[in-house]
Design an enzyme around this catalytic site. Structure first.
Site, short mmCIF file in Angstrom:
data_model
loop_
_atom_site.label_atom_id
_atom_site.label_comp_id
_atom_site.label_asym_id
_atom_site.label_seq_id
_atom_site.Cartn_x
_atom_site.Cartn_y
_atom_site.Cartn_z
N LYS A 1 0.83 -1.22 0.00
CA LYS A 1 0.00 0.00 0.00
C LYS A 1 0.86 1.26 0.00
O LYS A 1 0.37 2.36 -0.22
CB LYS A 1 -0.94 0.01 1.21
CG LYS A 1 -2.00 -1.12 1.17
CD LYS A 1 -2.87 -1.11 2.42
CE LYS A 1 -3.80 -2.31 2.52
NZ LYS A 1 -4.99 -2.21 1.68
N THR B 1 -11.60 0.14 -1.06
CA THR B 1 -12.96 0.66 -0.91
C THR B 1 -12.94 2.04 -0.26
O THR B 1 -13.86 2.82 -0.45
CB THR B 1 -13.85 -0.30 -0.08
OG1 THR B 1 -13.09 -0.77 1.03
CG2 THR B 1 -14.29 -1.48 -0.92
N LYS C 1 -15.08 5.80 -0.71
CA LYS C 1 -15.64 6.60 0.38
C LYS C 1 -15.14 8.04 0.29
O LYS C 1 -15.91 9.00 0.44
CB LYS C 1 -15.27 5.99 1.74
CG LYS C 1 -15.89 4.60 1.94
CD LYS C 1 -15.27 3.81 3.10
CE LYS C 1 -15.68 2.33 2.98
NZ LYS C 1 -14.87 1.42 3.82
C1 26Q Z 1 -5.90 -15.48 6.44
C2 26Q Z 1 -5.38 -16.57 7.10
C3 26Q Z 1 -4.97 -16.48 8.44
C4 26Q Z 1 -5.12 -15.27 9.10
C5 26Q Z 1 -5.65 -14.18 8.43
C6 26Q Z 1 -6.03 -14.27 7.10
C7 26Q Z 1 -6.60 -13.09 6.41
C8 26Q Z 1 -7.44 -12.22 7.06
C9 26Q Z 1 -7.95 -11.11 6.43
C10 26Q Z 1 -6.30 -12.83 5.08
C11 26Q Z 1 -6.82 -11.70 4.43
C12 26Q Z 1 -7.65 -10.83 5.12
C13 26Q Z 1 -8.22 -9.63 4.52
C14 26Q Z 1 -8.04 -9.24 3.29
C15 26Q Z 1 -8.59 -8.00 2.78
O1 26Q Z 1 -9.13 -7.18 3.52
N1 26Q Z 1 -8.51 -7.76 1.47
C16 26Q Z 1 -9.04 -6.54 0.89
O2 26Q Z 1 -10.38 -6.81 0.47
C17 26Q Z 1 -11.02 -5.62 0.06
C18 26Q Z 1 -12.46 -5.96 -0.25
O3 26Q Z 1 -12.55 -6.69 -1.44
C19 26Q Z 1 -10.31 -5.02 -1.14
O4 26Q Z 1 -10.90 -3.78 -1.43
C20 26Q Z 1 -8.83 -4.81 -0.83
O5 26Q Z 1 -8.15 -4.39 -2.01
C21 26Q Z 1 -8.23 -6.09 -0.31
O6 26Q Z 1 -6.88 -5.88 0.09
#
Ligand code: 26Q
Length: 816
Positions: free
Chosen positions: A560, A662, A666
């Site tokens: 980012k 997102t 906003k």
């Molecule tokens: C996975 C395994 C173990 C522990 C944690 C995780 C984990 C938790 C959260 C992996 C990924 C996330 C979150 C990802 C995320 O927020 N991605 C975002 O999603 C948004 C909605 O689609 C996008 O706008 C963003 O670009 C993207 O980064």
């Protein structure tokens, strides 16, 4: 809405009476002795009663119409506060305000007492919350399913510039929005072994003898749509031990052992994993995933069976959306329930599974793609591991039958990764077990087809589709920016509230009206004054609300590129110091965001932001021209204060890395101008808003891809070509911002030079030039505010109502 005064008076009186009754009989307090928190609870309970009426009507209606159900499975729902959300969607906000004023209670003050429900990390969790609201608004019969974490995302404290994580305790004072459903419980099992047995008809079947079973207990929160239209349910599961206390062991004197078993079971719903990318192989995480998936599938199968005679038509009655791979064990669990529990033949079960499930991907980052060690899976979920092997075997056989023998292709599409210890690839499992696989912006979807899923895409060319993200305008405009909303209503009429997707664009002509632009700017100033007060309260830093508020708020991640923004901050600082007399645009650089607890580089970037802030804010040479602030504990509520106050929105990820973003939407909706790369949904914003009303810069995703192919990530050339960049890096590396530990950033800077994975240095000059264009436009207020109004006017398409309509039509087939 305009209303007969008498009717309105009656509603105010009724709400006042309802709050007093709740205060007395549910909270047990006398108005004269009630604390603010007691008032909060009474108001929330009064509002909840209104929801419940709509909720029951809506539920009956769905049953009557046998409407298709949509199940949104997500390990995260980043909800934030619900008081204004509920009152506003129920049309009760003004009524409540007035009713409480009569009681001598200030609703604004009460609102601040509600803790954020922070059951998510960032974008993915917030998207789930926006979707829930839009599904209610549009009348989709939806159920959200997730975990009722006892502790949400950690609270971030900044101590001496470093992030410290503190436990979050959102349930300490109870949660007035939820209903515990002690009668809705399901057993969830783990471990043990699988036995092959013959059934009465002589057929072989597999029987799983688990070693451990816990209970999932349901907690329901009603989710109300705009104008109370419909109310859906967010059902979150809490883990409980099968027996509260293992009595036999307790009586035998093993007091600790008896409690330990309870603690082990209940730890499943104890805390949200605070990482927004994978931390491989965490056993508890897999337990969480399976726990909520199994409870949700058992629950929805039971609901289906209540209405339909058989599960054979499950896909007609239910659509299940998987929010990333986190719930992807659903593929194996649904197969297990259909085949083992409901005796449906494998092939039939497979068709049902694929036709019911759909999967949304949110990342291309290789380190964030979920995989689980085969050994762990065999130990924790032995029957599921068998099922996964079987799915894989049929899958590979079907390819061979089609004449596909290429080893590289077979390796790429296998559910099992063989190279780095054997692991189950959850992305491939979710892809194979779903009829739809979607990305979250046009560019992201295109890259899914050409990179991570390229081989799968060749095999199933119709499966991948795009659903560009959106945001709910109710929270991100109506509730968070009441002043701008009133201006829109004045200019365009009430109807803009009901149909912003169509009506916002009618604001375009107002961009050319000097009076309107002035009002728009005045509204911004008032939001900036409010944010300036927060900054002063929390950091003791005084900022000038007339200065440009240049904002980057999001999780801290190298891709980012908060670091790029910080390098620009230092470059600006040096330039102002060199020529303090020049006509500089006064700026406040505002940062906020959490780093995953184990992500050292991200935590160091937070420290750098704070070191730069301290140095710059204490330097009299730049006073009034540059301030830098890092606001601690970024969350949904803080976002609601920051976003309406932003002049410039920083969306500067390395092209190809941000799936969508997102917050970009906003900010745009609230009239901030975007400085950004051609990444994620910025691309679509640019198409709709117009490149001339944004500040686009930097390498494109194709150019980034080309760099990857060449393997050239040394920044030496970029630095040699840019005096400005060189000076910035020298200053940081040399300890100008860290006199207490001059070598603090040596590793960070040396690493950046040797291997600039996210092309911070490569994009630096382009970013500096784009920031120059920002300043030029700021010097021309008529043009700046014209662009700002046009940003708001052209953001209608980014409503999550539009996104949900696309899901409902293309994937779920769930709109009448
Ligand atoms: C996975 C395994 C173990 C522990 C944690 C995780 C984990 C938790 C959260 C992996 C990924 C996330 C979150 C990802 C995320 O927020 N991605 C975002 O999603 C948004 C909605 O689609 C996008 O706008 C963003 O670009 C993207 O980064």
């Amino acid at each position: 809405m305009s209303q007969e005064p008498l009717v309105r008076d009656a509603e105010v009186a009724e709400f006042r009476a309802a709050v007093l009754a709740k205060l007395t009989y549910a909270v047990g307090k006398d108005p004269d002795h009630a604390f603010d928190h007691d008032w909060f609870e009474a108001i929330a309970l009064a509002a909840r009663d209104h929801m419940v009426e709509h909720w029951m009507d809506h539920t009956r209606q769905i049953y009557r119409k046998a409407q298709k159900r949509v199940y949104y499975l997500s390990l995260e729902f980043l909800i934030g506060r619900l008081l204004y959300d509920s009152l506003s969607n129920l049309g009760l906000l003004d009524i409540a305000r007035e009713a409480l004023t009569d009681l001598g209670v200030d609703l604004e003050r009460i609102r601040l007492l509600e803790p954020d429900a922070a059951l998510g990390n960032g974008g993915l969790g917030r998207l789930a919350a926006c979707f829930m609201e839009s599904m209610s608004t549009l009348g989709v019969a939806a159920h959200g399913y997730g975990i009722r974490y006892e502790h949400g995302l950690f609270r971030q404290a900044i101590v001496d510039g470093w992030q410290q994580e503190q436990t979050e305790n959102w349930l300490d004072f109870g949660n007035p929005w939820e209903f515990e459903r002690p009668e809705v419980i399901y057993p969830i099992s783990f471990g043990g072994h699988v036995e092959t047995v013959q059934d009465a008809g002589g057929q072989q079947k597999q029987v799983w003898w688990p070693a451990e079973t816990v209970r999932a207990v349901a907690y329901d929160t009603p989710v109300v749509g705009w104008r109370g239209s419909s109310v859906n349910t967010l059902r979150l599961w809490r883990a409980r031990a099968l027996e509260e206390l293992h009595l036999e062991r307790f009586n035998a004197g093993d007091h600790l052992g008896a409690v330990a078993e309870v603690a082990r079971a209940e730890s499943i719903s104890r805390v949200l994993y605070p990482a927004d990318s994978t931390e491989a192989g965490q056993e508890l995480r897999l337990r969480q995933e399976y726990f909520f998936v199994s409870a949700s599938l058992q629950d929805l199968l039971r609901r289906h069976q209540n209405i339909h005679p058989s599960l054979l038509n499950l896909a007609d009655g239910a659509a299940i959306q998987l929010n990333d791979t986190h719930p992807s064990i659903a593929v194996a669990e649904l197969m297990r329930l259909l085949v083992d529990t409901h005796a449906i033949p494998w092939d039939t079960a497979w068709d049902i599974t694929v036709n019911t499930l759909a999967y949304t991907n949110h990342t291309l980052l290789p380190e964030a793609l979920e995989t689980w060690p085969v050994g762990l899976m065999e130990r924790m979920l032995p029957r599921h591991m068998q099922i996964i092997y079987l799915i894989n075997a049929y899958h590979i056989d079907s390819l061979r039958a089609k004449g596909i023998h290429d080893f590289d292709v077979l390796r790429a599409v296998s559910l099992i990764e063989e190279d780095n210890g054997r692991r189950v690839r959850m992305g491939n499992l979710a892809f194979l077990g779903s009829h739809s696989v979607n990305g979250v912006s046009g560019l992201h979807t295109k890259l899914m087809r050409s990179t991570v899923f390229s081989e799968m895409h060749k095999l199933y060319p119709d499966r991948i589709n795009n659903k560009t993200n959106g945001i709910t305008f109710r929270r991100w405009l109506f509730q968070s920016n009441g002043e701008l909303t009133s201006m829109l209503v004045d200019a365009l009429g009430e109807d803009v509230l009901d149909h912003p997707e169509q009506r916002l664009v009618d604001l375009e002509p107002f961009a050319d009206k000097p009076d309107f632009r002035k009002r728009f700017a005045a509204q911004r100033l008032s939001s900036k004054k409010a944010l300036a007060r927060i900054i002063q309260e929390r950091l003791g830093v005084v900022v000038n609300p007339e200065a440009m508020f240049d904002v980057q708020v999001k999780r801290i991640h190298e891709y980012k590129r908060q670091l790029l923004n910080l390098l620009h901050t230092v470059a600006l600082y040096q330039a102002i110091r060199a020529e303090p007399g020049t006509n500089w645009v006064p700026r406040v650089k505002i940062f906020a965001g959490k780093a995953a607890a184990s992500y050292h580089q991200a935590k160091l970037i937070i420290k750098l932001a704070n070191d730069i802030a301290r140095t710059v804010n204490n330097d009299p040479t730049v006073r009034g021209l540059l301030k830098v602030v890092f606001l601690p504990n970024y969350n949904v509520s803080l976002a609601e204060s920051i976003i309406p106050a932003a002049d410039l929105s920083e969306q500067i990820s390395t092209a190809g890395y941000e799936a969508s973003g997102t917050s970009n939407m906003k900010f745009g909706l609230n009239g901030a101008l975007t400085i950004g790369t051609m990444d994620g949904a910025n691309v679509e914003m640019c198409e709709r808003v117009g490149a001339e009303h944004m500040f686009i810069f930097g390498l494109t995703s194709q150019q980034v891809e080309a760099r990857k192919r060449s393997g050239e990530f040394n920044a030496g050339g970029d630095i040699a070509a840019s005096h400005r960049l060189n000076d910035v890096l020298q200053a940081i590396r040399g300890g100008v911002f860290s006199p207490d530990d001059a070598s603090r950033y040596a590793g960070l800077i040396d690493g950046l030079i040797a291997y600039d994975r996210f092309l911070v240095c490569a994009d630096f000059d382009a970013y500096w030039d784009a920031q120059k264009r920002v300043e030029d436009l700021w010097h021309d207020p008529a043009q700046w505010w014209r662009s700002a109004v046009l940003n708001t006017a052209r953001m209608g398409w980014f409503s999550s109502d539009r996104t949900i309509r696309e899901y409902a039509e293309d994937i779920w087939k769930a709109l009448d």
